[in-house]
Write an enzyme that holds these catalytic residues in place. Structure first.
Site, PDB file in Angstrom:
ATOM      1  N   ASP A 296       0.858  -1.179   0.000  1.00 39.54           N
ATOM      2  CA  ASP A 296       0.000   0.000   0.000  1.00 39.54           C
ATOM      3  C   ASP A 296       0.898   1.234   0.000  1.00 39.54           C
ATOM      4  O   ASP A 296       1.689   1.429   0.921  1.00 39.54           O
ATOM      5  CB  ASP A 296      -0.888  -0.008   1.252  1.00 39.54           C
TER       6      ASP A 296
ATOM      7  N   ASP B 284      -2.884   4.667  -2.372  1.00 40.93           N
ATOM      8  CA  ASP B 284      -3.937   5.267  -1.563  1.00 40.93           C
ATOM      9  C   ASP B 284      -4.289   6.666  -2.066  1.00 40.93           C
ATOM     10  O   ASP B 284      -3.398   7.487  -2.301  1.00 40.93           O
ATOM     11  CB  ASP B 284      -3.448   5.332  -0.109  1.00 40.93           C
TER      12      ASP B 284
ATOM     13  N   GLU C 232      -6.182   3.994  -6.011  1.00 35.14           N
ATOM     14  CA  GLU C 232      -7.454   4.344  -5.377  1.00 35.14           C
ATOM     15  C   GLU C 232      -7.769   5.766  -5.819  1.00 35.14           C
ATOM     16  O   GLU C 232      -7.047   6.702  -5.486  1.00 35.14           O
ATOM     17  CB  GLU C 232      -7.339   4.267  -3.853  1.00 35.14           C
TER      18      GLU C 232
ATOM     19  N   HIS D 238     -11.165  -2.701   3.234  1.00 37.48           N
ATOM     20  CA  HIS D 238     -10.988  -2.281   4.626  1.00 37.48           C
ATOM     21  C   HIS D 238     -11.755  -1.011   4.966  1.00 37.48           C
ATOM     22  O   HIS D 238     -11.873  -0.658   6.142  1.00 37.48           O
ATOM     23  CB  HIS D 238      -9.495  -2.063   4.906  1.00 37.48           C
ATOM     24  N   ASP D 239     -12.265  -0.305   3.950  1.00 39.76           N
ATOM     25  CA  ASP D 239     -13.003   0.939   4.164  1.00 39.76           C
ATOM     26  C   ASP D 239     -14.507   0.764   3.985  1.00 39.76           C
ATOM     27  O   ASP D 239     -15.255   1.733   4.060  1.00 39.76           O
ATOM     28  CB  ASP D 239     -12.540   2.017   3.175  1.00 39.76           C
TER      29      ASP D 239
END
Length: 554
Positions: free
Chosen positions: A98, A200, A255, A327-328
């Protein structure tokens, strides 16, 4: 269409804090991941995406990084990481990291220097502005995690921008030294042997020079027009590609909040100048009366319209990322399926069928392959996620809405739903830890766990395993052209895929009702590639049972 390994891969996301604890401190760690690599190999996935494992004060569970080239204390050491990478590669598993470079932690050495004085060499590594006056921030922007997006710093009497937590100051990508340091760090990881990056909020790294008030929504103004898909975003990503990405056989996924299909073609075009693929969030961003905090399920026609659009618009031009949750996001089976006991299994398999038959690279979030569900939160004290805690305070503690009205919404959408520990077996704490877990284990672990499901050939786990194997055997699942059907149906999600002389039909019932369906004439008598229940798929007219899904191929 170019054929590549990352288009043909299935990716499994690990949230390390909640995956597997090896030392009994209640926090998942790198040795824990290494101990479960055989499980992932057995499932059949190709790539592991690790949520951040870097050194961090953990204000936002590792997305606030204080040292990009060191490992978080709770997760272990760099030696542990090197061993995990080696063991993964021995099993033919790739590891992607990440990459969090829109912001750092306020405890990163760059920021600690930056705040010392206005003439510090690191001052321009971050975005500093004078307030409108002594008590008013530069503008009305709100942070993603509540409150103002600006934090006053007494040392120099100025404000710094943080689009997330105040402990996550935004980097100034217009500074070439920032870009060079970030690219050097990425090169260091690539030389170590990693296989790529999930980036991210990468669509937010370029900001406009002008920073006026944004259109007000809820409590604060919206920064999106000035900070998302900014003026130099493609220039900076092409520079990153030229300086780092193009030199290695790696995969990248960005993302990209706010992305459209047209923008996705720029970010992830087949020309390969920037990224390999992007995440869009249109299908998980249904907003209700309290913004993102809403307990309503999607209307199927609206969900299909979004997914069909992305499938048809990107074909041959850019590459799709396929996901239901991460995860979000809350758990997929609770949000898009039906987590009631009689339907959980079958609806989890239906969702898997729908997603893995689409065109793009599928992502499985840890526990999704087991049909893990949302957590039954009892009180705000159960939350660990900064976003959920701040939202409850901002909406409820302020008296703006009642606990009774807000509670179903925040518990349905809280990021903590995805962050409860992976349910490995039916022993204490679901086999995740011998200690006290950092966040509570879902009490349904006795019924839903990997030990039971790996032994049961009819489990959600084995259904995912079969889907992944089919993808490796059938290029049509990877490269076939997608065509939607029954776009006005509120019950059925139906589409075809076509590659050369092969064609498949995917049919998914998204309801708990029996639903009629007429098999298209060209598919009558075709073989059934996969189905989530026993049925006669040679009939021309069918009645699909609740959450039934099947795929025919001719």
């Amino acid at each position: 269409m170019n054929q590549t390994w990352w288009k043909e891969a299935v990716i499994y996301q690990i949230y390390p804090r909640s995956f597997m604890d090896s030392n009994g401190d209640g926090i998942g760690d790198i040795k824990g991941i290494t101990s479960r690599l055989d499980y992932l190999k057995y499932l059949g996935v190709d790539v592991i995406w690790l949520s951040p494992i870097y050194k961090s004060p953990n204000d936002d569970n590792g997305y606030d990084i204080s040292d990009y080239q060191a490992i978080m204390d709770e997760f272990g050491t760099m030696e542990d990481f090197d061993e995990m990478l080696s063991q993964a590669h021995k099993r033919g598993l790739r590891i992607i990291m990440d990459l969090v470079v829109n912001h750092t932690s306020d405890e990163h050495k760059w920021f600690m220097e930056s705040r010392k004085s206005k003439d510090n060499e690191y001052r321009d590594y971050y975005i500093w502005r004078d307030g409108k006056d002594a008590k008013t921030p530069p503008n009305n922007w709100g942070s993603c995690f509540g409150g103002s997006a600006w934090q006053y710093d007494e040392t120099t009497g100025m404000y710094y921008l943080h689009l997330f937590s105040k402990k996550q100051p935004d980097l100034n990508w217009d500074n070439p030294n920032v870009r060079k340091d970030v690219f050097d760090m990425m090169t260091w990881w690539c030389d170590k042997g990693i296989d790529g990056f999930r980036m991210d909020v990468i669509s937010m790294i370029s900001k406009t020079k002008e920073m006026p008030d944004g259109p007000a929504a809820d409590f604060y103004g919206d920064y999106s027009p000035y900070c998302v898909h900014g003026p130099n975003i493609h220039k900076y990503l092409r520079e990153m590609n030229e300086k780092v990405l193009s030199k290695y056989d790696i995969m990248t996924v960005g993302e990209t909040p706010g992305v459209t299909t047209e923008l996705a073609k720029q970010y992830a075009g087949e020309d390969g100048r920037e990224l390999n693929m992007v995440f869009h969030f249109e299908h998980v961003d249904n907003h209700g009366k309290y913004g993102k905090w809403d307990d309503q399920k999607w209307q199927l026609t609206k969900l299909k319209k979004i997914l069909n659009h992305w499938q048809t618009e990107l074909y041959g031009k850019a590459w799709n990322s396929l996901f239901w949750d991460n995860h979000d996001q809350p758990r997929a089976v609770s949000r898009f399926g039906d987590d009631r006991e009689q339907y959980r299994d079958i609806s989890a398999k239906m969702l898997a069928t729908c997603l893995h038959m689409m065109q793009g690279t599928p992502y499985i979030y840890q526990g999704e392959e087991l049909g893990m569900t949302n957590y039954p939160f009892q009180s705000p004290a159960d939350f660990r996620d900064i976003e959920s805690i701040n939202a409850y305070d901002e909406w409820c503690s302020s008296g703006r809405v009642s606990h009774e009205d807000f509670w179903p919404c925040i518990t349905f959408r809280s990021r903590d739903n995805a962050r409860t520990p992976v349910q490995w077996d039916d022993s204490d704490q679901a086999g995740f830890t011998s200690g006290t877990p950092w966040i509570a284990v879902n009490p349904n672990y006795k019924e839903i766990n990997a030990k039971a499901e790996t032994k049961d050939p009819n489990s959600v786990f084995h259904y995912y395993k079969k889907l992944i194997a089919l993808r490796k055997e059938n290029p049509i699942m990877v490269y076939g052209r997608y065509e939607p059907m029954l776009e006005d149906s509120e019950e059925l999600f139906v589409f075809t895929r076509t590659l050369d002389d092969k064609k498949l039909l995917a049919v998914c019932n998204f309801t708990d009702q029996d639903t009629g369906f007429t098999i298209p004439e060209e598919f009558v008598g075709s073989s059934c590639l996969i189905a989530n229940m026993e049925d006669d798929y040679n009939k021309a007219v069918m009645t699909l049972k609740p959450y039934e899904a099947f795929v025919l191929m001719k």
